[in-house]
Write a protein that holds these residues in place. Sequence first.
Motif, PDB file in Angstrom:
ATOM      1  N   GLU A 335       1.344  -1.168   0.239  1.00  0.00           N
ATOM      2  CA  GLU A 335      -0.128  -0.238  -0.366  1.00  0.00           C
ATOM      3  C   GLU A 335       0.868   1.166  -0.318  1.00  0.00           C
ATOM      4  OE1 GLU A 335      -3.873   2.394   2.438  1.00  0.00           O
ATOM      5  OE2 GLU A 335      -2.980  -0.082   3.358  1.00  0.00           O
ATOM      6  N   GLY A 337       0.996   5.707  -0.891  1.00  0.00           N
ATOM      7  CA  GLY A 337       0.798   7.059  -1.406  1.00  0.00           C
ATOM      8  C   GLY A 337       1.436   8.143  -1.324  1.00  0.00           C
ATOM      9  N   ALA A 353      -1.681  10.066  -4.759  1.00  0.00           N
ATOM     10  CA  ALA A 353      -2.194   9.036  -6.048  1.00  0.00           C
ATOM     11  C   ALA A 353      -2.171   7.663  -4.473  1.00  0.00           C
ATOM     12  CB  ALA A 353      -0.600   8.575  -6.593  1.00  0.00           C
ATOM     13  N   ARG A 354      -2.843   6.746  -4.787  1.00  0.00           N
ATOM     14  CA  ARG A 354      -3.621   6.273  -3.696  1.00  0.00           C
ATOM     15  C   ARG A 354      -3.521   4.857  -4.416  1.00  0.00           C
ATOM     16  NH1 ARG A 354      -1.142   6.276   1.594  1.00  0.00           N
ATOM     17  NH2 ARG A 354      -1.648   4.185   1.669  1.00  0.00           N
ATOM     18  N   GLY A 355      -3.164   4.056  -3.655  1.00  0.00           N
ATOM     19  CA  GLY A 355      -3.164   2.064  -4.450  1.00  0.00           C
ATOM     20  C   GLY A 355      -2.614   1.435  -3.423  1.00  0.00           C
ATOM     21  N   GLY A 370      -6.381  -5.274  -6.176  1.00  0.00           N
ATOM     22  CA  GLY A 370      -5.365  -4.497  -6.285  1.00  0.00           C
ATOM     23  C   GLY A 370      -6.633  -3.622  -6.626  1.00  0.00           C
ATOM     24  N   GLY A 372      -6.321   1.323  -6.759  1.00  0.00           N
ATOM     25  CA  GLY A 372      -5.624   2.511  -7.292  1.00  0.00           C
ATOM     26  C   GLY A 372      -6.363   3.475  -7.492  1.00  0.00           C
TER      27      GLY A 372
END
Length: 622
Positions: A335, A337, A353-355, A370, A372
């Motif tokens: 994880e 970001g 951005a975040r995933g 997943g 994102g």
Amino acid sequence: MGEGQRRCAVALAVASLAAPAVARAAEPDLPPAVDARADDVSLDARERELLLKGHVRVDSPPFYLTSDELLIRRTRLGADVEGKGKVAFCPCLGTPLAVGFDRATVAPPGDLFLEDPTLRVYDVPVLWLPFFWLRSPGRIGLLAPDVQYRGKDGMFLGDGVHLPLVRGDTENGVDVRAGAYTAGGLAVDVQARTPMTLTHVRWDRLHGDDGVLVDARGGFDVSRSQESVHALAWDVDAIRGGRGVLATSDLEAASRVYDRATAETSWRSGPFTLASGVRSVSARGTGVLDVGAAGPMVAARASEAIGGAGAFDATIDGGQLRGDALRALSYARAETGAMVATRIGGLGASASARGAGDVADDGARRGKDGVGALRAELALPLVRAYGAADETDPLLHRLEPRLAGGILGAHDEDVLGALPGRGAALVHGAAWYLGGSIYNALGRWGARQGNEVEASFGAIGDDSRARPVLRWRGATTTKYLGTAADAARVFPGMGPAGSVAVTRYRIGATDGVHLGVLVAVRDGVDPVAARVLTDAPLEPATGFLAREGWTGGSRLSIPWTRGVTTSMGADGDLSAKELLAARASIELRDRCGCLVVRAAGGHRLGRPGVDVGLTVDFVPPR
């Protein structure tokens, strides 16, 4: 006798009360003096009695007694007080709440015994007990009674004891409660607080069904040097047994899919952390002794500022889970970001951005999950200030052309179970958005008063089609009104038309009577695209923009006076006409918060009936 003489006489009288006989003067455990004041004072030195009349006040912190007339007699414990009066835990207690008594024993430091205590609201008696013992939170003592009507479970009656970790510590300690259902069940509840940990464990049994709730988190440094820190930490969020889920009044807690428990030891140096430990994952509500899947894990984490313009964080961990119904499953997850905001000449630029994702393999099957999101914006801010009486907070007009885009994707094979933080509502697919907009705002932002509006036109699509979309946002903020709307209309193109909107309203001042409303709607737009268009959080909560149609909730708070507040609220699926949760409460408190009486009722989806409870919190000043 003048005011100065009266105070002097009281001081002398109290000194006489506090002085023990000569033969006992050396005893170290004698209670200290009790401070008393009144308009008229009569002292009987032989009987060691003090009669006080008119505006009587007897102080033995943290307790304060008031009356029109009291007789005080010195005893081994401290002082016996005869006469009708009221007790407070701070000087301001009395309106709207008060505790009356017919007789009291003051036993410094920190003990007060009341005979015939009566809880009074605006001087109207609402609760009576034959006897009650009050103690400072720094000493062992009884807790307030626990009285609840638990829907179909019936009445629940209980009480408990407070145990400070160290004598005199008013911040940390253990509260142990036990009670019984009139229908034949029982419950035990333990809550412990230390400077570094918080633990709550509850066992509930009714009609032969057991349930256990565990909410524990904390940590401490094992060793520390100038360069690094070695620490131990744990986090447990679990509700075991079908009775545990059914007995929980909190809809959010009851709707979580998995119980999780982690214990780890870590080494931290600067922005980097390395950790190893054990992890357990189980389906919420399964057997009390069913541990689900558990195994070892290792992790690496980092978080740091990005050149003063933003920050990032990243976590990579992996391990193995093994359980009775699960083959050895190896997994890895990550994880990360980041967010940056900077200027490029006269332009403002920002990106976030975040995933999160995981891969898993148990030898027979393998899969990956997943999700994102990436959002970016380029803007040309044009700002003009107008003269104002307060030069520190002028009226500002902001006109800002913007170019924005975003993409969100989710892939779910559900091999491992669930992504970090994900709720019960899953989304799958991908969507992107690109468009231009005009942002317009006018207001005094220091006072948090102003109006904002933004309109944009662009396109939204996935890997196979694109459709034109019109987005608009608006917000109004004043002392008595707050609105915010985020909506989009997708026009037919290489696909059907649709719409999505999230609106919030506040009517009334936040510190006065106010109503808050949240309404969300999704029609003809898939959940992934809906989250892109409204900038909703990455991880969907149950129902929010995941269900087709209208969902919403409301909260109403009414502070009738400084000490009386009522509130109520509800959440529901408006399209299905399904009530998800409802609650209401009335709270009475004195001006300093030393005594709080709260009556509350609620209902949630999946738990039959209505829960009603009455709590009385005595909070002596710390």
